[in-house]
Design an enzyme around this catalytic site. Structure first.
Site, mmCIF file in Angstrom:
data_model
loop_
_atom_site.group_PDB
_atom_site.id
_atom_site.type_symbol
_atom_site.label_atom_id
_atom_site.label_comp_id
_atom_site.label_asym_id
_atom_site.label_seq_id
_atom_site.Cartn_x
_atom_site.Cartn_y
_atom_site.Cartn_z
ATOM 1 N N GLY A 130 0.806 -1.215 0.000
ATOM 2 C CA GLY A 130 0.000 0.000 0.000
ATOM 3 C C GLY A 130 0.841 1.268 0.000
ATOM 4 O O GLY A 130 0.523 2.235 -0.702
ATOM 5 N N SER A 131 1.919 1.289 0.775
ATOM 6 C CA SER A 131 2.737 2.507 0.866
ATOM 7 C C SER A 131 3.325 2.855 -0.492
ATOM 8 O O SER A 131 3.312 4.020 -0.907
ATOM 9 C CB SER A 131 3.864 2.317 1.889
ATOM 10 O OG SER A 131 3.340 2.051 3.163
ATOM 11 N N THR A 163 11.820 -7.853 -10.945
ATOM 12 C CA THR A 163 11.179 -9.144 -11.183
ATOM 13 C C THR A 163 9.917 -9.254 -10.342
ATOM 14 O O THR A 163 9.933 -8.973 -9.148
ATOM 15 C CB THR A 163 12.165 -10.283 -10.840
ATOM 16 O OG1 THR A 163 13.330 -10.096 -11.647
ATOM 17 C CG2 THR A 163 11.566 -11.648 -11.104
ATOM 18 N N CYS A 182 1.557 1.748 12.820
ATOM 19 C CA CYS A 182 2.734 2.507 12.394
ATOM 20 C C CYS A 182 3.079 3.604 13.384
ATOM 21 O O CYS A 182 4.213 4.023 13.475
ATOM 22 C CB CYS A 182 2.483 3.141 11.029
ATOM 23 S SG CYS A 182 1.556 2.091 9.941
HETATM 24 C C1 LIG Z 1 -1.687 -0.476 5.919
HETATM 25 C C2 LIG Z 1 -2.039 0.736 5.176
HETATM 26 C C3 LIG Z 1 -1.178 1.295 4.226
HETATM 27 C C4 LIG Z 1 0.202 0.764 3.995
HETATM 28 O O1 LIG Z 1 0.198 -0.487 3.390
HETATM 29 P P1 LIG Z 1 1.535 -1.369 3.418
HETATM 30 O O2 LIG Z 1 1.195 -2.534 2.565
HETATM 31 O O3 LIG Z 1 1.779 -1.724 4.838
HETATM 32 O O4 LIG Z 1 2.624 -0.537 2.838
HETATM 33 C C5 LIG Z 1 -1.601 2.403 3.533
HETATM 34 N N1 LIG Z 1 -2.802 2.938 3.745
HETATM 35 C C6 LIG Z 1 -3.666 2.431 4.635
HETATM 36 C C7 LIG Z 1 -4.988 3.059 4.820
HETATM 37 C C8 LIG Z 1 -3.309 1.318 5.395
HETATM 38 O O5 LIG Z 1 -4.152 0.837 6.293
#
Ligand SMILES: *Cc1c(COP(=O)(O)O)cnc(C)c1O
Length: 388
Positions: free
Chosen positions: A70-71, A237, A324
């Site tokens: 997600g990040s 990859t 986090c």
């Molecule tokens: C967990 C989270 C992320 C980050 O995702 P990762 O896969 O840990 O990098 C970003 N946005 C939201 C809303 C999240 O809950």
């Protein structure tokens, strides 16, 4: 008893997702970029997963880019939307005050590079007002980024309304849907979404894999340079087993979604009713307009950190705000954005459930939590001060 009530931090990989990954590792070991048979086989598996994920989001396969999570998807979407804006002389970015740090810190970095950032208020209910968003859009606005579901309070943004406004105004619309996937069906067409971020580990898929949806025709630039993977946009990859595991987890999460949500909601409401019996306790964020499994409370007079430690001793895994930020003693930026005073925001507890939790677990939390709060309050100087 051990209760995992921190599904918003991460989830356990499902048996089906794990099995799909193991099968993929064993049966499709090639590099999708290789021209030989093993490579072509891996590429076919990768592209099948891409098509499946695209279909589940109502997108096209060519609109899906795989990422490390997600990040990365958030960073990529926002930095590239900013770069596209620059080309048109647009240096204004709009988001909200309670985004994930993957969004907020990217915006801060862009601000240092000369972009102007407007963070919309989210009010006490944890919801963005579409009219306030519309009023904030300017001639030079390059991007609107509003999270689909907030990770701390679980509130669900009016995505389709926001998408409609952005489309009408000709502004790119990104949504961090990391907390929506696995809880709500996602439809990028209906939502008029231009870019959308996902992370597999939030819906019982593997860690370290995610996706960015980018609507066709948006000439997004690279975040990672190198080989020609992901149509030349994201080198490296591909994590084929992870991607296959993500596709399986997303498929599984969507099966019987309404029934699963109904059951989770029932558990949540029982838990909420019981916890709100504790005096001087408040629920943060709108009670109805949130995903089924989320609860976020403030207990006056106690520190979130000590509450977590005591709950942990009882076998209850919970969180104060997001994983986090816990560990830091700053109050949650999300709760501050909801207008809570810093001293109240300190005592927050997030319980996040999903269909893998049970009624027995809920009963166990109802049995243990009030006593823990009472004990901590009895030791708390702030609580006694409050009473006097
Ligand atoms: C967990 C989270 C992320 C980050 O995702 P990762 O896969 O840990 O990098 C970003 N946005 C939201 C809303 C999240 O809950």
């Amino acid at each position: 008893m051990r209760v995992y009530a921190d599904q918003a931090a991460t989830t356990k990989i499902s048996s089906r997702s794990l099995q799909a990954m193991m099968d993929c590792c064993k049966e499709h070991p090639g590099n999708p970029s290789s021209l030989h048979e093993a490579g072509r086989d891996a590429e076919a598996v990768l592209e099948k997963a891409r098509s499946e994920i695209a279909a589940m989001l109502h997108a096209k396969p060519a609109e899906i880019y795989f990422t490390s999570g997600g990040s990365e998807a958030d960073n990529w979407a926002i930095t590239q939307a900013a770069a596209l804006g620059t080309k048109k002389g647009k240096k204004h970015l709009i988001s909200t005050a309670f985004e994930h740090h993957a969004v907020l810190h990217t915006l801060e970095a862009l601000q240092k590079q000369g972009f102007e950032v407007t963070l919309l208020p989210v009010h006490e209910d944890g919801l963005v007002r579409p009219d306030e968003l519309e009023a904030a859009i300017r001639e030079d606005t390059a991007l609107v980024s509003v999270m689909y579901v907030n990770n701390e309070v679980g509130t669900v943004a009016p995505i389709a309304q926001i998408g409609e406004i952005c489309r009408r105004k000709g502004v790119l619309f990104h949504t961090d849907a990391v907390q929506a996937a696995g809880h709500l069906p996602i439809d990028v067409e209906a939502g008029k979404i231009d870019m959308l971020s996902l992370a597999a580990h939030k819906f019982h898929g593997p860690r370290g894999v995610g996706a960015l949806y980018v609507r066709k025709g948006i000439p997004i630039g690279n975040l990672i340079y190198g080989g020609g993977q992901e149509r030349g946009k994201r080198a490296g990859t591909e994590n084929v087993p992870g991607i296959v595991g993500m596709a399986e987890a997303l498929r599984e999460s969507l099966e019987d979604r309404a029934q699963k949500n109904a059951r989770v909601l029932q558990m949540r409401e029982k838990l909420a009713d019981a916890i709100l019996q504790i005096p001087k306790t408040r629920l943060n964020g709108d009670r109805k307009n949130r995903i089924a499994g989320n609860l976020n409370f403030c207990f006056e007079g106690i520190e979130g950190e000590s509450l977590l430690l005591y709950l942990d001793l009882q076998g209850i895994c919970a969180s104060s705000g997001s994983a986090c930020t816990s560990g830091s003693l700053d109050p949650s930026h999300v709760l501050l954005a909801l207008g809570l005073p810093a001293e109240v925001a300190h005592g927050s507890l997030r319980l996040s459930l999903d269909e893998t939790n049970t009624e027995e677990e809920v009963d166990y939390m109802i049995e243990k939590l009030p006593a823990v709060v009472e004990r901590l309050r009895a030791m708390s100087p702030i609580w006694h001060d409050g009473r006097d």
